[in-house]
Design a protein around this motif. Structure first.
Motif, PDB file in Angstrom:
ATOM      1  N   ASP A   1      30.899  50.094   0.187  1.00  0.00           N
ATOM      2  CA  ASP A   1      31.271  49.527  -1.106  1.00  0.00           C
ATOM      3  C   ASP A   1      30.861  48.062  -1.201  1.00  0.00           C
ATOM      4  O   ASP A   1      31.223  47.247  -0.351  1.00  0.00           O
ATOM      5  N   LEU A   2      30.117  47.707  -2.242  1.00  0.00           N
ATOM      6  CA  LEU A   2      29.630  46.338  -2.395  1.00  0.00           C
ATOM      7  C   LEU A   2      30.749  45.381  -2.808  1.00  0.00           C
ATOM      8  O   LEU A   2      30.662  44.177  -2.533  1.00  0.00           O
ATOM      9  N   GLN A   3      31.786  45.888  -3.427  1.00  0.00           N
ATOM     10  CA  GLN A   3      32.942  45.051  -3.750  1.00  0.00           C
ATOM     11  C   GLN A   3      33.590  44.552  -2.458  1.00  0.00           C
ATOM     12  O   GLN A   3      33.945  43.379  -2.322  1.00  0.00           O
ATOM     13  N   ARG A   4      33.704  45.457  -1.513  1.00  0.00           N
ATOM     14  CA  ARG A   4      34.281  45.082  -0.217  1.00  0.00           C
ATOM     15  C   ARG A   4      33.356  44.118   0.526  1.00  0.00           C
ATOM     16  O   ARG A   4      33.822  43.198   1.204  1.00  0.00           O
ATOM     17  N   ALA A   5      32.036  44.319   0.396  1.00  0.00           N
ATOM     18  CA  ALA A   5      31.093  43.398   1.038  1.00  0.00           C
ATOM     19  C   ALA A   5      31.240  41.995   0.451  1.00  0.00           C
ATOM     20  O   ALA A   5      31.165  40.997   1.177  1.00  0.00           O
ATOM     21  N   GLY A   6      31.448  41.897  -0.871  1.00  0.00           N
ATOM     22  CA  GLY A   6      31.664  40.590  -1.480  1.00  0.00           C
ATOM     23  C   GLY A   6      32.901  39.909  -0.939  1.00  0.00           C
ATOM     24  O   GLY A   6      32.919  38.681  -0.734  1.00  0.00           O
ATOM     25  N   LEU A   7      33.951  40.692  -0.685  1.00  0.00           N
ATOM     26  CA  LEU A   7      35.167  40.143  -0.085  1.00  0.00           C
ATOM     27  C   LEU A   7      34.891  39.635   1.331  1.00  0.00           C
ATOM     28  O   LEU A   7      35.395  38.578   1.730  1.00  0.00           O
ATOM     29  N   ARG A   8      34.083  40.380   2.077  1.00  0.00           N
ATOM     30  CA  ARG A   8      33.754  39.937   3.443  1.00  0.00           C
ATOM     31  C   ARG A   8      32.958  38.641   3.418  1.00  0.00           C
ATOM     32  O   ARG A   8      33.141  37.774   4.279  1.00  0.00           O
ATOM     33  N   LEU A   9      32.072  38.496   2.425  1.00  0.00           N
ATOM     34  CA  LEU A   9      31.352  37.232   2.299  1.00  0.00           C
ATOM     35  C   LEU A   9      32.338  36.103   2.019  1.00  0.00           C
ATOM     36  O   LEU A   9      32.216  35.006   2.591  1.00  0.00           O
ATOM     37  N   ALA A  10      33.307  36.345   1.167  1.00  0.00           N
ATOM     38  CA  ALA A  10      34.333  35.332   0.883  1.00  0.00           C
ATOM     39  C   ALA A  10      35.070  34.948   2.167  1.00  0.00           C
ATOM     40  O   ALA A  10      35.287  33.752   2.439  1.00  0.00           O
ATOM     41  N   GLU A  11      35.430  35.936   2.970  1.00  0.00           N
ATOM     42  CA  GLU A  11      36.154  35.664   4.211  1.00  0.00           C
ATOM     43  C   GLU A  11      35.309  34.857   5.189  1.00  0.00           C
ATOM     44  O   GLU A  11      35.811  33.935   5.853  1.00  0.00           O
ATOM     45  N   GLN A  12      34.022  35.199   5.270  1.00  0.00           N
ATOM     46  CA  GLN A  12      33.156  34.497   6.218  1.00  0.00           C
ATOM     47  C   GLN A  12      32.860  33.068   5.761  1.00  0.00           C
ATOM     48  O   GLN A  12      32.698  32.164   6.586  1.00  0.00           O
ATOM     49  N   LEU A  13      32.826  32.848   4.459  1.00  0.00           N
ATOM     50  CA  LEU A  13      32.651  31.483   3.963  1.00  0.00           C
ATOM     51  C   LEU A  13      33.914  30.655   4.189  1.00  0.00           C
ATOM     52  O   LEU A  13      33.827  29.451   4.484  1.00  0.00           O
ATOM     53  N   LYS A  14      35.058  31.273   4.083  1.00  0.00           N
ATOM     54  CA  LYS A  14      36.299  30.558   4.411  1.00  0.00           C
ATOM     55  C   LYS A  14      36.313  30.162   5.886  1.00  0.00           C
ATOM     56  O   LYS A  14      36.780  29.074   6.253  1.00  0.00           O
ATOM     57  N   ARG A  15      35.791  31.040   6.732  1.00  0.00           N
ATOM     58  CA  ARG A  15      35.696  30.715   8.156  1.00  0.00           C
ATOM     59  C   ARG A  15      34.764  29.525   8.366  1.00  0.00           C
ATOM     60  O   ARG A  15      35.056  28.632   9.165  1.00  0.00           O
ATOM     61  N   ALA A  16      33.645  29.497   7.631  1.00  0.00           N
ATOM     62  CA  ALA A  16      32.717  28.365   7.736  1.00  0.00           C
ATOM     63  C   ALA A  16      33.408  27.067   7.320  1.00  0.00           C
ATOM     64  O   ALA A  16      33.184  26.008   7.926  1.00  0.00           O
ATOM     65  N   GLN A  17      34.255  27.140   6.310  1.00  0.00           N
ATOM     66  CA  GLN A  17      34.984  25.948   5.859  1.00  0.00           C
ATOM     67  C   GLN A  17      35.972  25.472   6.928  1.00  0.00           C
ATOM     68  O   GLN A  17      36.136  24.261   7.148  1.00  0.00           O
ATOM     69  N   ARG A  18      36.609  26.413   7.619  1.00  0.00           N
ATOM     70  CA  ARG A  18      37.546  26.021   8.682  1.00  0.00           C
ATOM     71  C   ARG A  18      36.812  25.376   9.850  1.00  0.00           C
ATOM     72  O   ARG A  18      37.311  24.432  10.466  1.00  0.00           O
ATOM     73  N   GLU A  19      35.620  25.883  10.145  1.00  0.00           N
ATOM     74  CA  GLU A  19      34.863  25.374  11.289  1.00  0.00           C
ATOM     75  C   GLU A  19      34.193  24.038  10.985  1.00  0.00           C
ATOM     76  O   GLU A  19      34.094  23.181  11.864  1.00  0.00           O
ATOM     77  N   GLN A  20      33.723  23.866   9.748  1.00  0.00           N
ATOM     78  CA  GLN A  20      33.073  22.612   9.341  1.00  0.00           C
ATOM     79  C   GLN A  20      33.593  22.217   7.957  1.00  0.00           C
ATOM     80  O   GLN A  20      32.898  22.425   6.957  1.00  0.00           O
ATOM     81  N   PRO A  21      34.786  21.665   7.894  1.00  0.00           N
ATOM     82  CA  PRO A  21      35.392  21.364   6.596  1.00  0.00           C
ATOM     83  C   PRO A  21      34.507  20.459   5.739  1.00  0.00           C
ATOM     84  O   PRO A  21      33.996  19.443   6.201  1.00  0.00           O
TER      85      PRO A  21
END
Length: 246
Positions: A63-83
């Motif tokens: 499901d591409l909707q779920r893939a979009g959510l995973r992209l959101a989660e991975q970008l949040k992780r990037a923000q935590r690692e390099q605010p």
């Protein structure tokens, strides 16, 4: 030219398409990131896997909707690692639709959990659907066509027509009808690039409301345009120009 100079100085999240594999550090498309001026440690590859780790080709069929959510989660992780580190999104093929879902349904520029989004570029992405997905769905609707499609899927090891992602990329799917109910978020600089002879995702299908559209001639035969565009010098020239606001 994209010769390793210039670029944006941002971090890059590269988003691969259907039937790719790898991530988060292994390349998932032929995108020449070094030619665009990114250093190796400035590039992360989006993962279709639920845990954000290495993914298999069959995990791109979901499901591409779920893939979009995973992209959101991975970008949040990037923000935590390099605010505060700005992130560019460059996507190939189906990956561009994953980016669409993220921007339409999950991204909020006012949410401090997300990093600032820099430039968004997609390469041969079926923002308005993929004619092959539409045709395959039509074929599968008849008994004879269904047998032929299933035989082709087995022989060519491609995504099954019944896969959620393929159904969603049908030009007449409810998913695509709803995708552009809203415009792009404010201040998102989006460039969509198509290839003149791409038979997988024709340049007529790469339009995005409010985005800049560029169509380039890609070297190789028509059947090669779709795979070659992430490393084509002409396409990369456009990507560099977009990254540099030109």
């Amino acid at each position: 030219p994209a010769d390793g100079a210039g670029g944006s100085g941002h971090h890059l999240m590269a988003v691969g398409g259907i039937d790719t594999g790898g991530a988060p550090d292994d390349p998932t498309s032929g995108l020449d990131t070094s030619a665009l001026g990114y250093h190796r440690d400035e590039v992360t590859y989006f993962s279709y896997a639920p845990d954000g780790g290495a993914y298999r080709a069959d995990q791109t069929h979901g499901d591409l909707q779920r893939a979009g959510l995973r992209l959101a989660e991975q970008l949040k992780r990037a923000q935590r690692e390099q605010p505060g580190r700005e992130v560019d999104l460059i996507a190939h093929s189906q990956g561009g639709v994953v980016v669409d879902v993220f921007l339409q349904d999950f991204y909020d520029a006012a949410d401090p959990e997300y990093p600032p989004i820099g430039t968004v570029v997609t390469l041969s992405s079926p923002h308005e659907g993929a004619p092959l997905a539409t045709a395959a769905g039509d074929w599968r609707a008849s008994p004879v066509g269904k047998e032929l499609v299933e035989a082709a899927e087995e022989r060519l090891s491609v995504a099954p027509v019944s896969a959620p992602a393929v159904r969603q990329l049908d030009e007449h799917s409810r998913f695509l009808d709803d995708l552009w109910d809203d415009r792009l978020p404010d201040h998102v600089d989006f460039t969509t690039i198509g290839a003149t002879d791409d038979v997988i995702v024709p340049a007529t299908q790469v339009n995005v409301p409010d985005a800049t559209k560029v169509v380039v001639g890609v070297g190789g035969g028509p059947l090669d345009d779709h795979a070659n565009i992430p490393r084509d010098p002409g396409a990369l020239r456009v990507v560099r120009a977009a990254l540099e606001g030109r």
